[in-house]
Design an enzyme around this catalytic site. Sequence first.
Site, short mmCIF file in Angstrom:
data_model
loop_
_atom_site.label_atom_id
_atom_site.label_comp_id
_atom_site.label_asym_id
_atom_site.label_seq_id
_atom_site.Cartn_x
_atom_site.Cartn_y
_atom_site.Cartn_z
N GLN B 220 -1.65 1.09 21.67
CA GLN B 220 -1.34 0.92 20.14
C GLN B 220 -1.89 -0.51 19.74
O GLN B 220 -2.05 -0.51 18.64
CB GLN B 220 0.24 1.21 19.84
CG GLN B 220 0.82 2.43 20.37
CD GLN B 220 2.16 2.49 19.94
OE1 GLN B 220 2.94 2.91 20.95
NE2 GLN B 220 2.68 2.16 18.81
N ARG B 367 9.74 3.99 17.19
CA ARG B 367 9.49 4.44 15.76
C ARG B 367 10.42 3.70 15.01
O ARG B 367 11.10 4.17 13.92
CB ARG B 367 10.01 5.85 15.51
CG ARG B 367 8.97 6.46 14.66
CD ARG B 367 9.19 8.09 14.65
NE ARG B 367 8.41 8.52 13.38
CZ ARG B 367 7.68 9.73 13.44
NH1 ARG B 367 7.58 10.44 14.47
NH2 ARG B 367 7.12 10.08 12.22
N CYS B 368 10.12 2.37 15.09
CA CYS B 368 11.24 1.48 14.21
C CYS B 368 10.41 -0.01 14.24
O CYS B 368 9.86 -0.46 14.96
CB CYS B 368 12.24 1.47 15.11
SG CYS B 368 13.45 0.02 14.90
N GLU B 737 8.27 5.32 10.34
CA GLU B 737 9.56 5.34 10.74
C GLU B 737 10.60 5.56 10.09
O GLU B 737 11.76 5.67 10.62
CB GLU B 737 9.69 3.84 11.50
CG GLU B 737 9.54 2.70 10.40
CD GLU B 737 9.22 1.39 11.07
OE1 GLU B 737 8.47 1.29 11.97
OE2 GLU B 737 9.80 0.49 10.72
#
Lengths: 166, 783
Positions: B220, B367-368, B737
């Site tokens: 990522q 996802r944060c 997110e």
Amino acid sequence: MDNGKRQSVTVRVQINGETREAAVESRTLLAYFIRDTLGLTGTHVGCDTTSCGACTVLLDGVPVKSCTVLAVQAHGHQLETVEGLEQDGKLHPLQQAFWDNHGLQCGFCTPGMLMTALALVRQEPLADEETIRRAISGNLCRCTGYMNIVKAIRQAGRTVAQTQEV
Amino acid sequence: MAVEATEAQPLGKAVKRKEDPRLIRGQGRYLDDIVLPNMLYMALVRSPYAHARIRGIDVEEALKVPGVQAVLTGEDLAQMNLHWMPTLAGDKQMVLATGKVLFQYQEVAAVVADSRAAAEDAAQKVQVDYEPLPAVVDPFFALTPDAPILREDREEKSNHIWHWEVGDKEATDAALAGSPVRIKEVIRMPRVHPAPIEPCGCIADYQKATGKLTWYVTSQAPHAHRTVLAMVSGLPEHMIHVISPDVGGGFGNKVPVYPGYVCAVVLSLKLGRPVKWVETRTENIATTNFARDYHMTAEIGATEDGRVTALKVSTIADHGAFDAAADPTRFPAGLFSIVTGSYRFPVAFAEVDGVYTNKAPGGVAYRCSFRVTEASFLIERAMQTLALKLNMDPAELRRRNFIQPDEFPYQSALGWTYDSGNYESTLNKALALVDYDRLRQEQKERRERGELVGIGLSTFTEIVGAGPSHTFDILGIKMFDSCEIRVHPTGKVIARLGTRHQGQGHETTFAQIIAHELGLTASDVLIEEGDTDTAPYGLGTYASRSTPTAGGAAALAARRIRQKAQQIAAHLLEMAPEDVEWDGSQFVAKGLPSRRVSMAEVALAAYTNVPPGMEPGLEATYYYDPPNLTFPNGAYVAVVSIDRGTGQVRVERFVAVDDCGTVINPMVVEGQVHGGLTEGFGIAFMQEIAFDEDGNCLAPNFMEYLVPTALETPRWETDRTETPSPHHPIGAKGVGESPNVGSPAAFVNAVVDALSPYGVTNVDIPMFPWKIWEILKTHGLAL
């Protein structure tokens, strides 16, 4: 078995309408036969344990998780993978519907999802939402939340049904 | 309705994704699809014990397996001083264990062979002699004097890693003491794992003849990985080429550097051949970075009419064997200080203590935006407890405490400057969609019939887009992001960014931003990410940062192109540049609207007919250092019923109204919301990485670690409000997110609401049916 003397076997399949043959170790799993031996990398491996469904292909028209089928079990049988969906340069209605409805994000589960959906729309193109959700419940998607996948399969099913009527 | 990428003025339109044509054909190119000549395959030997001393490793039998090329152990790496590597959190982590193993499935040896099967065969034959030691599983026990010290490498003889605090403790204590109403709630977010469907993996390809290492990796953050690899390996950075191909989901899992990556690189350097390593699912879930594992206590003070006066939070953070959190360096507890949420807390105090245990290292921002999920869960759950205590409708309690639209930019008690929001209007939209008043009436009627029905709210505020360089860096590297645009002579464009999407749709949304700025269509703009030899430097895609950072860079790079283009347009129109203006799609002579020049005409002129003295070409690069973060928010309403026979919770409805500022592509935003809500649902009801008392991981595969299938996943009802970010070049905020951050509390609040008439104020997640059934039994509600 002694590692040095693994048995090699010849596996012949008809895949996406084409006859392919190769000699592989007898323990070779179908998913790796398709990906590594035949070079069709559209079929993905996500778990190796029949849980995620990314490796789903059709074996004689029936969806199987190819990570838990031996390549030798497919010998003499018909296989269909995502690469066979598009015909004569035209997307299959399922591919078109997934694109139209944002039915994919990272795309890793998509080939398996498409193949599971293919078996369903062939059998029951006008399946209701509950039936679709049950049919794809062996295919995990971490991105979409499934709603647009269900929508896409319904759209594709209607297209397939119309084509069948004609 | 989805539109084709050839639509003009594409910003804000549901442009169909440009990445899809290859992905729906099975022509994506993911890591494991890449096969290089002479490639070898690596498998890892992992510890069966959570805590054990290594007495010896015997590799002799493994080396006899046909096709095996080498076996690497921690002692081999120690000779190169590579047996430990730095983590992004400033701790260090073992690459291959020496001395002790500290978690189950820890990396102990690496085997490389001609085929994947041979490597796995040989890995089975590596004999490791372990002396098991007592495992420390409970982070609270880890802090007691009775607990064995896990990290013998550290000077501090303690399992305590760090203490972090923010806010005014004294004032908070005083305000709490002086408040007529007080609540205290213990709130736990258990360990979970992002578990993208594609596991992590890499191919290290070191070419001795050129001295160049090409490193294909599921990343990522490819540029950050290149720099970390250069620092760890000593290879010159320009001789490292990182390629992150199509990535099959990330969710934070593919931010850190993992031991398997380092082993593959070392083996490729040693053997001069490409080495591929792809995790199994068990390796993915049981060893790569987990998320959460926060054990929190919240206290809120309030007036009798429900106005909050103070918030105090203390937290134990279980980091496992190594603190491998992927947070910005100055934030050991991430952006947990967003914990005051959408509410006007005059004072607040939060503290977090990091602890070592015998579990896999972490944690990542799943996802944060770095511990924002934990913070939002805490405040939204605690507000529910306060509403119960006050016997006040939870929507009304929120209204009384929302930061008001005219208070932005708002300075929070814990130091953030919120950019924009209209919380009440977002909430009102959600309540109208769900028909809240009628629902409450129905709930009353159904309760009278003996049904257990609950309505749960979550009105969260997020903090995303790390971030401004004055505050945010990773190992010293500032967290800006970048975009480089090249306009070709025929008016077609390639743009490259420092981010790396994993399903978020950047190839479409960033093309929309650039096309919109340049008067083109999205199909005219090719977006490339993930190749460090071609893309400008950037910190990557996670924490919903891509649109706030690289999205800003894309717009500003395009505006730089337009500045030069205006000069060229004036030249073509034979006018002064100030007499030419941009009408949103073309350059037009002021007062003479029939005299106009398109961007394609300007592009051709940039290579064929530039004004005298002007540098030819039409390219621009922008490194965008955002002045602030963005603060997306939302109002979620969950409606649930509980089966009194089985404890099964049914989500009858879920309404999500999100506000992520300017929307680039509503179809993509909706898709992000659907996906995030589904992960939030999983976290609330199914997903947990649990351990037994010996530190055995109880959920190391998809049979034990339950992620939502199409059957359980509720039908989401989504809508939005649009309050632009005042400082972002196009007013956009992050969104990926938000639904995962905001939704878990809505589910729990709904279940608590269903059970609150019977005295229940908290239910721990995940809310498995058996857990709910136990509660029903305790309260005499089970059938």
